[in-house]
Design an enzyme around this catalytic site. Structure first.
Site, PDB file in Angstrom:
ATOM      1  N   HIS A 174     -20.991  34.297  32.523  1.00 54.04           N
ATOM      2  CA  HIS A 174     -20.433  33.783  31.259  1.00 54.04           C
ATOM      3  C   HIS A 174     -21.033  32.408  30.934  1.00 54.04           C
ATOM      4  O   HIS A 174     -21.411  32.134  29.797  1.00 54.04           O
ATOM      5  CB  HIS A 174     -18.915  33.649  31.366  1.00 54.04           C
ATOM      6  CG  HIS A 174     -18.164  34.904  31.064  1.00 54.04           C
ATOM      7  ND1 HIS A 174     -18.276  36.039  31.833  1.00 54.04           N
ATOM      8  CD2 HIS A 174     -17.269  35.209  30.074  1.00 54.04           C
ATOM      9  CE1 HIS A 174     -17.494  36.985  31.337  1.00 54.04           C
ATOM     10  NE2 HIS A 174     -16.871  36.509  30.268  1.00 54.04           N
ATOM     11  N   HIS A 228     -14.393  32.318  39.180  1.00 53.13           N
ATOM     12  CA  HIS A 228     -15.535  31.572  39.706  1.00 53.13           C
ATOM     13  C   HIS A 228     -15.084  30.279  40.348  1.00 53.13           C
ATOM     14  O   HIS A 228     -14.062  29.697  39.963  1.00 53.13           O
ATOM     15  CB  HIS A 228     -16.540  31.251  38.595  1.00 53.13           C
ATOM     16  CG  HIS A 228     -17.314  32.434  38.107  1.00 53.13           C
ATOM     17  ND1 HIS A 228     -18.337  33.007  38.810  1.00 53.13           N
ATOM     18  CD2 HIS A 228     -17.199  33.156  36.959  1.00 53.13           C
ATOM     19  CE1 HIS A 228     -18.831  34.024  38.129  1.00 53.13           C
ATOM     20  NE2 HIS A 228     -18.154  34.140  37.011  1.00 53.13           N
TER      21      HIS A 228
END
Length: 317
Positions: A174, A228
């Site tokens: 992303h 993450h």
């Protein structure tokens, strides 16, 4: 005595509209579009293969027990704001400026930026195999852990697809895609609004920063969603921004330069409208003359008013 003949008036090169020059520009870059298709195929393959399953022991699970959450920014939304959105802006600028070189090279550079970043990101993901912060619940969805008695390595019994995705933490896709697409857009806008014209218009700088701010907020959401670690989004952001910078400067001059408004190919079109795409031994020396001096530079200066009028959107249609 007859008067000397009047020299012919030189009107300069024709303006490159999509209708008149679009197919020509596309043919000159056919190989680039083929490479883009190849990058798409490579990225699809990298998402199909199984990533490296890094050793995850019992003691490591302490930092991998964050709850599983849905994505604040879904995967399908990334190409919309990082690719389609910038393309709409680029096409909007074409509708105003009518320069097919600018539109074609901006779109081509943008696609190269996101696809090169995508391939690099997914290749590193597969090679590193770092577990995500919520790996415990991917591995043991029922909350009942199971470890190897000898090595203490995890023995997962969750959904294989979910576990596979759990080994793709580093770097953040992303973040890298966001900074690749929106970072390229920032470069592009900086050239178009002449943000570095040294006139002190801070509002221009704010416009250029907006895409980067959006990319940064997407990166922050990846940490907030526990998909993450912070190192993942930091590395992904740097990767995307670096690739975006290289791709932009491949097609456009630096925004701070005097010629930062249009792509390199447009100035080549002005200097040599009939010989584009031809390999000439004197190409590099002629280009040097156009910058540092000589007859080509004199010719460019003679048409400076015409160029300024194009940049300000005052051309005759």
């Amino acid at each position: 005595m007859m008067p000397p003949p009047t020299p012919p008036i030189r009107l300069g090169p024709p303006h490159p509209y999509l209708k008149t020059h679009g197919s020509k520009v596309a043919r000159l870059h056919l190989f680039d579009w083929i490479i883009l298709a190849l990058l798409v195929a490579i990225d699809v393959g990298l998402n199909i293969i199984e990533p490296f399953h890094r050793f995850v022991g019992k003691d490591m699970m302490t930092d991998l027990r964050y709850p599983m959450k849905n994505n604040t920014v879904p995967v399908w939304a990334v190409p919309i704001y990082a690719v389609i959105g910038p393309i709409i802006i680029i096409m909007g600028i074409y509708m105003k400026r009518r320069n097919v070189y600018d539109m074609h090279h901006a779109i081509l550079g943008l696609l190269f930026s996101v696809l090169i970043t995508g391939v690099l990101t997914d290749a590193i993901k597969d090679g590193v195999g770092r577990p995500r912060p919520d790996f415990f619940w991917r591995c043991f969805p029922d909350g009942l852990p199971n470890y190897n008695n000898l090595t203490t390595q995890v023995i997962c019994h969750g959904d294989p697809a979910v576990i596979k995705e759990g080994h793709k933490s580093f770097p953040s896709g992303h973040s890298s895609w966001s900074f690749a697409g929106l970072g390229f857009l920032s470069w592009y806008l900086a050239g178009k609004i002449k943000v570095f014209d040294r006139r002190g218009h801070v509002a221009k700088l704010c416009i250029v920063i907006l895409p980067l701010l959006l990319a940064a907020m997407v990166a922050v959401s990846r940490v907030d969603d526990y998909w993450h670690h912070w190192q993942d989004v930091f590395a992904g952001g740097i990767l995307g921004l670096v690739v975006a910078s290289f791709c932009y400067l491949q097609f456009f001059p630096p925004p701070s330069g005097e010629q930062g408004f249009w792509p390199h190919a447009y100035f080549e079109h002005i200097l040599n409208p009939d010989g584009e795409g031809q390999v000439q031994s004197t190409n590099n020396s002629n280009h040097h003359q156009s910058v540092s001096g000589g007859p080509v530079a004199i010719e460019m200066r003679s048409t400076s008013q015409e160029l300024d009028s194009m940049e300000e959107g005052r051309r005759a249609q």
